[in-house]
Write a protein that holds these residues in place. Structure first.
Motif, short mmCIF file in Angstrom:
data_model
loop_
_atom_site.label_atom_id
_atom_site.label_comp_id
_atom_site.label_asym_id
_atom_site.label_seq_id
_atom_site.Cartn_x
_atom_site.Cartn_y
_atom_site.Cartn_z
N LEU A 502 6.81 -9.04 -5.52
CA LEU A 502 7.97 -9.93 -5.58
C LEU A 502 8.84 -9.59 -6.78
CD1 LEU A 502 6.14 -13.38 -5.05
CD2 LEU A 502 7.10 -11.92 -3.28
N GLY A 503 10.02 -10.23 -6.82
CA GLY A 503 10.85 -10.16 -8.02
C GLY A 503 11.94 -9.12 -8.01
N SER A 504 11.89 -8.17 -7.07
CA SER A 504 12.96 -7.19 -6.94
C SER A 504 12.95 -6.65 -5.52
CB SER A 504 12.79 -6.04 -7.95
OG SER A 504 11.58 -5.34 -7.71
N LEU A 505 14.04 -6.00 -5.13
CA LEU A 505 14.17 -5.46 -3.78
C LEU A 505 13.91 -3.96 -3.81
CD1 LEU A 505 17.22 -7.63 -2.71
CD2 LEU A 505 14.84 -7.88 -1.95
N GLU A 506 12.66 -3.63 -4.17
CA GLU A 506 12.24 -2.23 -4.25
C GLU A 506 11.28 -1.93 -3.10
OE1 GLU A 506 11.93 -0.85 -8.67
OE2 GLU A 506 11.23 -2.93 -8.64
N HIS A 507 11.15 -0.66 -2.79
CA HIS A 507 10.35 -0.21 -1.64
C HIS A 507 8.94 -0.83 -1.66
CE1 HIS A 507 8.52 2.33 1.40
NE2 HIS A 507 7.56 2.62 0.54
N GLY A 508 8.55 -1.38 -0.51
CA GLY A 508 7.20 -1.91 -0.35
C GLY A 508 7.02 -3.36 -0.72
#
Length: 547
Positions: A502-508
């Motif tokens: 959670l907490g960012s829109l990064e891969h996976g």
């Protein structure tokens, strides 16, 4: 045979592509674990998780996907409130709200109307704050008796650390002149030594133990009502700061039913008599990350507004009084030790500088003989900290879980309660960051309003909504917009062992995101609290859409 194979391949290809959802035409920002902010205009989702972020050309790589037009709105990761009280919020939404009352008379008139609308049972409310009245002194039971005398009334102070009750409530609880204040609590008294009607911290239980218990139906309703409110504010995950056994059962049941309405990282209440039983049942970590229970909420002291925060030196406006320790150091160490022995983190409420020092000492002693230093233990609030104790957070790996809006709500009251020397380490977010200490941000709803954009505004400006004081209160502690967003996203996720999910829109990671009506990074600071949430998504599914 070849035609049949070709048809199968085409169907498989279509099926594979159809799993993708592409949200395009957005003005996207995400913090990254590497540091900094990444901008994008397209988000690709599969199975509820982020596949990639990209530019406008990215959509061409997924021709058979489900597409969602973001209509140029700004996208941010779902916001995380690292300290709130979910059931309390849900209950408050249907109880008497006194947050805006400016006098005893206003409280009384609101109470009288509420009593007519709710013709039976106890009358329960919350939100009064005597520091905003004139005169700004604690009210009495007699003040309430003028409006309602035939039914018990319990009104909780805005910070949750004091209650104001009428004479009927005291009579039902059998509280008299002879009743002794419990350790860690105080019964305020009149000149004739009779209880005044104000009960602080642990003295609250003298009355609250008589209030009828909530039913499972009421608990379920409170959860759903709170979640609906929070999703509308862009909050996709909450750290629920202290749940009792009934709420523990509710959350686990709802998680098993796959009906949790938003993500909750819950802390077991150390004051619940079933604490050890809950700890022995083990960590709860649900596969879709809608529910995690792996920490314990411990109370060290009270709150500043009710002069219950434990200070190293006297209160400026009450000589001879240094506040209240709700638990002495030996008990704090015992509770921390019990938590870490079961693999649970210990998250301890500490507001005053004396409480913060004693809690740090307690962690240090437990780590020496028991371990647990890597459990991302926290101090909840860390509002007034002696400057020499701030580096100890880094040394002991303690995360300060802080609520920016407390600073702007408290600033005038804090200056009445404390001397300038006591305020040096007050609400010191930037000082913590300069010591390379992550700050997890939240609101402490329903003590404060739950809107995270109020918190982001307070963090960046340190002003009230009238933009006072002009340059911000103790302005050197202001955060940048990037720092503030990180505290409400990635660093809040880190404080719950969730920074890889959670907490960012990064891969996976889970595709938890919000669409808002203006650009967070370019809007004037003064307008941050005016930002409205248009849509809220959790795991790639729309959970809220603004009418």
């Amino acid at each position: 045979m070849k035609k049949h194979l070709l048809l199968c391949l085409c169907l498989f290809s279509h099926w594979a592509h159809a799993q993708f959802t592409v949200v395009h035409n957005v003005n996207g920002y995400t913090p990254t674990r590497a540091g900094g902010i990444e901008q994008f205009s397209t988000l690709v989702i599969k199975d509820g998780k982020v596949v990639k972020i990209g530019d406008n050309e990215t959509i061409k790589q997924y021709p058979q996907s489900t597409t969602v037009d973001g209509k140029g709105l700004t996208m941010l990761p779902g916001l995380i409130d690292a300290h709130g009280h979910v059931i309390g919020l849900g209950e408050n939404l249907s109880r008497l709200d006194l947050r805006h009352a400016k006098s005893v008379a206003e409280v009384g008139e609101s109470l009288k109307s509420y009593a007519k609308e709710n013709p039976s049972g106890w009358l329960i409310g919350r939100g009064w704050d005597q520091t905003k009245w004139s005169p700004n002194q604690f009210p009495t039971a007699h003040d309430l008796d003028k409006y309602v005398s035939d039914r018990p009334v319990v009104l909780t102070r805005v910070d949750g650390h004091a209650i104001w009750v009428n004479s009927k409530a005291m009579k039902l609880a059998q509280v008299t002149k002879q009743t002794i204040s419990p350790d860690g609590g105080e019964i305020l008294r009149l000149a004739n030594k009779q209880p005044s009607g104000i009960f602080i911290d642990k003295a609250e239980q003298l009355i609250l133990r008589k209030v009828p218990k909530r039913s499972p139906t009421q608990l379920n309703g409170a959860l759903d009502k709170a979640a609906k409110h929070l999703l509308g504010l862009g909050i996709t995950s909450v750290h629920d700061a202290g749940i009792d056994a009934d709420t523990w059962h509710l959350y686990k049941h709802r998680a098993q039913q796959q009906s949790m309405p938003l993500r909750i990282y819950a802390m077991l209440s150390a004051s619940d008599p079933n604490l050890e039983k809950m700890l022995k049942a083990g960590i709860v970590k649900e596969q879709t990350d809608y529910l995690t229970i792996r920490s314990v909420k411990i109370y060290a002291d009270g709150a500043l507004g009710s002069r219950g925060a434990a200070l190293l030196t006297d209160y400026k406006d009450r000589p001879g009084h240094k506040g209240l320790m709700l638990e002495q150091q030996a008990m704090l160490e015992s509770l921390i030790r019990m938590s870490v022995k079961h693999g649970f983190s210990a998250h301890t409420h500490a507001i005053g500088d004396r409480a913060n020092r004693i809690v740090l000492d307690s962690y240090q002693n437990v780590f020496k003989d028991t371990g647990g230093q890597l459990l991302r233990n926290r101090i909840e609030h860390a509002q007034i900290v002696d400057m020499q104790d701030i580096p100890r957070f880094k040394q002991l790996k303690i995360i300060p879980s802080m609520q920016p809006v407390h600073a702007t709500s408290d600033m005038r009251m804090a200056e009445k309660r404390l001397r300038n020397s006591q305020l040096t380490g007050a609400y010191a977010w930037q000082t913590f960051l300069k010591h390379n200490i992550k700050v997890a941000a939240g609101s402490d709803f329903p003590v404060e309003l739950a809107n995270p954009f109020d918190g982001l505004y307070a963090a960046v400006t340190r002003m009230d909504k009238a933009q006072q004081p002009k340059d911000g209160w103790r302005s050197s502690e202001r955060l940048t917009k990037q720092q503030a967003l990180k505290a409400f996203t990635l660093d809040a996720a880190y404080a719950a062992f969730q920074e890889f999910k959670l907490g960012s829109l990064e891969h996976g990671k889970w595709a938890d995101f919000i669409l808002i009506d203006r650009d967070y990074f370019t809007v004037e600071n003064a307008q941050l609290h005016d930002i409205k949430v248009e849509q809220t998504w959790i795991a790639g599914k729309l959970k809220y859409k603004r009418d």
